[in-house]
Enzyme design. Structure first.
Site, PDB file in Angstrom:
ATOM      1  N   ALA A 156       0.474  -1.464  -0.065  1.00 39.32           N
ATOM      2  CA  ALA A 156       0.142   0.040  -0.205  1.00 39.32           C
ATOM      3  C   ALA A 156       1.164   1.629   0.108  1.00 39.32           C
ATOM      4  O   ALA A 156       2.404   1.141   0.079  1.00 39.32           O
ATOM      5  CB  ALA A 156      -0.812  -0.565   0.769  1.00 39.32           C
ATOM      6  N   HIS A 157       0.110   2.312  -0.067  1.00 40.04           N
ATOM      7  CA  HIS A 157       1.051   3.986  -0.166  1.00 40.04           C
ATOM      8  C   HIS A 157       1.850   3.879   0.727  1.00 40.04           C
ATOM      9  O   HIS A 157       1.800   3.349   2.143  1.00 40.04           O
ATOM     10  CB  HIS A 157       0.002   4.763  -0.472  1.00 40.04           C
ATOM     11  CG  HIS A 157      -1.319   4.456   0.478  1.00 40.04           C
ATOM     12  ND1 HIS A 157      -2.369   5.766   0.605  1.00 40.04           N
ATOM     13  CD2 HIS A 157      -1.516   4.495   0.991  1.00 40.04           C
ATOM     14  CE1 HIS A 157      -3.188   5.756   0.668  1.00 40.04           C
ATOM     15  NE2 HIS A 157      -2.958   4.889   1.795  1.00 40.04           N
ATOM     16  N   ASN A 158       3.023   4.713   0.732  1.00 37.79           N
ATOM     17  CA  ASN A 158       3.578   4.969   1.704  1.00 37.79           C
ATOM     18  C   ASN A 158       4.629   3.833   2.651  1.00 37.79           C
ATOM     19  O   ASN A 158       5.541   3.923   3.230  1.00 37.79           O
ATOM     20  CB  ASN A 158       2.893   6.002   2.923  1.00 37.79           C
ATOM     21  CG  ASN A 158       2.412   7.107   2.090  1.00 37.79           C
ATOM     22  OD1 ASN A 158       2.497   7.506   1.260  1.00 37.79           O
ATOM     23  ND2 ASN A 158       1.507   7.971   2.735  1.00 37.79           N
TER      24      ASN A 158
END
Lengths: 332, 332, 332
Positions: free
Chosen positions: A234-236
């Site tokens: 997922a993001h980050n």
């Protein structure tokens, strides 16, 4: 090559006739006469002896054999070294299929091979010796390091960065928007996903795996990381060097994982956690808290593996003796 | 824009110098001088103060700061509003790449952008301002509402319907045959999958997610639904408005989910269930029974979250005191 | 056709007016006048009676109805037989879209349909009546049996073998490298993945599912196997005939599964296991040990289903009576 020559290549000791010619390598099941196979323990050695292989690469402690052996520290690694010596990948010459659509502003290195129906967007930079197989799409401003191999039907969203020697299998999607929203009353608003996905060197990513771009910051996959099929990053998220993530595992937003950790298959890791280095997460676990360096965890939710196993044993004991227990305890 | 102007835009109160010019927005980690960031709590505010940001959007209750603040009810939402004001998406002009294969019978609205190697089948209807990125395939008789954005390598099977303003990320497959068979003696027969997949307005679907067509009836995804990457929505499923489904979750055939529910990551929901509105299913759960409106469940199998947590605590206590317990209970 | 004629087709008994003309088939919810639907139990029969259907296919034991019935042994199977009689798939004529890139050395059977932007590599062999939908890629030396249907955006890696009558849904990837590495000190080496993926006859594989090639030996999917969406079949796995694998399930390397087994959704099976024939693995399970023929297992980790259910009940009882229990046991 002769068995004795192969032994020299991997620093091994020959047992039996070292003059036999080896024509190829094979697994135990499929080995033909003239081929070399490997066996890491007694049981495998027995299988290998019954195979048609002409020579067995094995370790220093197992029993002797009627077949010629090469004894080494790490038979699997030595097998790999021999394999790579006999199979040097041939460099492809520069090629661009006429059906590929390559933006004029894209900058390509030497010996870049671009297959049919590939699409390369504006401002893309591609290093030397890169192979991009048919029907893959590289959106604008991506940067692809040298010697990367991108299999068919891969998608790189805009601004994605790949290091050197990265392998992306078919169906991989890197840089799609992360799952970020703001709820307000009856409406869900999409939160901007403007970061990048940055992948280090020597990374391999399995078929249909997805790695989202960062929301405001970047998603970072460290060098040497290996991710299996159908994983979701997922993001980050930040993953340290040489960490391995097996099939169907998912890592939620902003979680950080250290170096050399092993995430087994079908693991889910919640968001905003800190997972250390040299951690092992057992298959199927749901991780909902931080994990310190070197810990081995397993379970739903994941806990130290000894604790998880003990709890399973206690529950099993309780169920087995439930008649007695329920009588003794007679609650109410 | 000046800080004071941005504050007016979101109905916020300025603390500190409102005359500073803001040139852009950024996350805390990546903020540069002249940029605005946001902080939703004291801890984030401390991080933001140490950043290079020139102004912090924050809520009304946290402490004062040496940096200029804009205080609002919902900093994340206000950040989003400012972001969208500064970044109005530019409408693309009508475009059809010469390599795209578009059936003559397809009907396209205004300003439709069709990338290289896109394939549009017979009878497809596409609304205004739709973007279809390279290498996506829209099979016959699909209907796509206005302002949809379809990223590369997406597949829509025949008869799929998308509402307005739908975002489909790369690798999404909508309308594939559901998993329906009839076993008879030694043979497995494929059951007809002749329904459609119908997706409402303002839906976003993550990379490599699959939504099957209905078998005899239709699969329905309500307006405002957000589905993350690598999810599986089986045939005949119905999902209500504004429900959120996180990564790796799967919903089995004919299950119905209400409005505004949250299905966390890696959840499996069995077939033919009724899941209410405003439900929360915790990450990794396996749901095998109906869930009433407003319930919060978690576990394998999923049960009310308090019950699940209590059971985990009891099991942990039992394991800790097992020596004493097993002696006291001395079964047999 | 008249109801009486349909009844004859499936060996059924008409109850009510057999002279009514049936124009089509439909599910209970969507049936219109003149259509036939089916109901497998009393509850469904009641629904079907309230529908607009003109005839109901049902079993021999349920109550009588005001609507005309056709009574048969297996209503779902009979429905399917009627459906297939009325809907014979039309054979497509030989076709090759001008944008397809087909290697000169590829050998195509009769009536092969190749859509836009398909890529067929060197040495590929394709049987009669095969359909390859747009944007799919078949790499070199693949062999595809007759009557296979490959939906858009599928990738077959080099040397993949498909039997006859195989259906591959969009996003399927067959033959990608397995997840095999050798760690040595600070470095992770890729282990050769030189086996094939071999798929039998009458197999259907769901959207975005991945099946890896073997490492040294082959990955084998038996005839009649049905695999749902987003499943992962690792290198060297062997799956027996007519086994069913539901969505999001993953089978780790070298595990062998017998015939006619059912792997429910979101199951993970560890590597190097032996799973018997006629086994059922309940949804969400994590399998970490061998399973004998005919066993039904469930849980984390998977155990015999009765045991699992008993343990859940005991834990629930313990939690309910924990106040009393903890006082009685007073450990320490």
């Amino acid at each position: 090559m002769k068995i004795s020559e192969l032994a020299r290549l991997v620093g091994g000791i020959v047992e039996g006739n070292g003059d036999i010619e080896i024509k190829g390598l094979a697994g135990i099941e499929s080995a033909s006469p003239g081929e070399l196979t490997f066996a890491t323990d007694e049981e495998n050695l027995s299988h290998a002896e019954r195979s048609k292989a002409s020579c067995i690469l094995t370790n220093k402690t197992v029993k002797a054999s009627k077949k010629p052996l090469i004894r080494v520290e790490n038979p699997k690694l030595s097998f790999l070294i021999i394999y790579n010596t006999l199979n040097t990948p041939k460099v492809r010459e520069a090629f661009r299929h006429p059906t590929a659509v390559v933006a004029e502003s894209a900058r390509l290195g030497k010996n870049v091979w671009i297959g049919p129906h590939v699409v390369i967007g504006d401002g893309v930079e591609i290093g030397d010796n890169v192979i991009i197989e048919p029907n893959s799409v590289v959106m604008k401003n991506c940067r692809i390091g040298s010697t990367c191999r991108i299999y068919p039907n891969v998608t790189l969203y805009a601004n994605t960065v790949l290091g050197r020697n990265v392998i992306l299998h078919s169906g991989v999607v890197i840089g799609a928007d992360g799952f970020g929203y703001v709820r307000d009353k009856d409406k869900i608003y999409k939160f901007p996903q403007t970061g990048k996905a940055i992948v280090g060197d020597d990374v391999e990513i399995g078929a249909n795996t997805t790695i989202d771009r960062g929301s405001m910051n970047d998603t970072m996959i460290g060098s040497g990381v290996k991710i299996d099929n159908l994983c979701q990053i997922a993001h980050n998220v930040k993953i340290g060097k040489n960490t391995i993530v097996a099939g169907h595992s998912g890592i939620s937003g902003s979680t950080v994982i250290g170096d050399n950790s092993t995430i087994a298959g079908k693991v889910g890791i919640a968001d905003n956690l800190t997972i250390g280095s040299n951690v092992i997460v057992g298959g199927g676990s749901s991780v909902i808290g931080d994990i310190r360096d070197g810990e081995v965890v397993w379970g739903f939710p994941a806990r130290p593996i000894r604790e998880m196993k003990r709890q399973l044993a206690v529950l099993s004991w309780m169920a087995k003796h439930f008649k007695v227990i329920s009588r003794l305890l007679k609650p109410e």
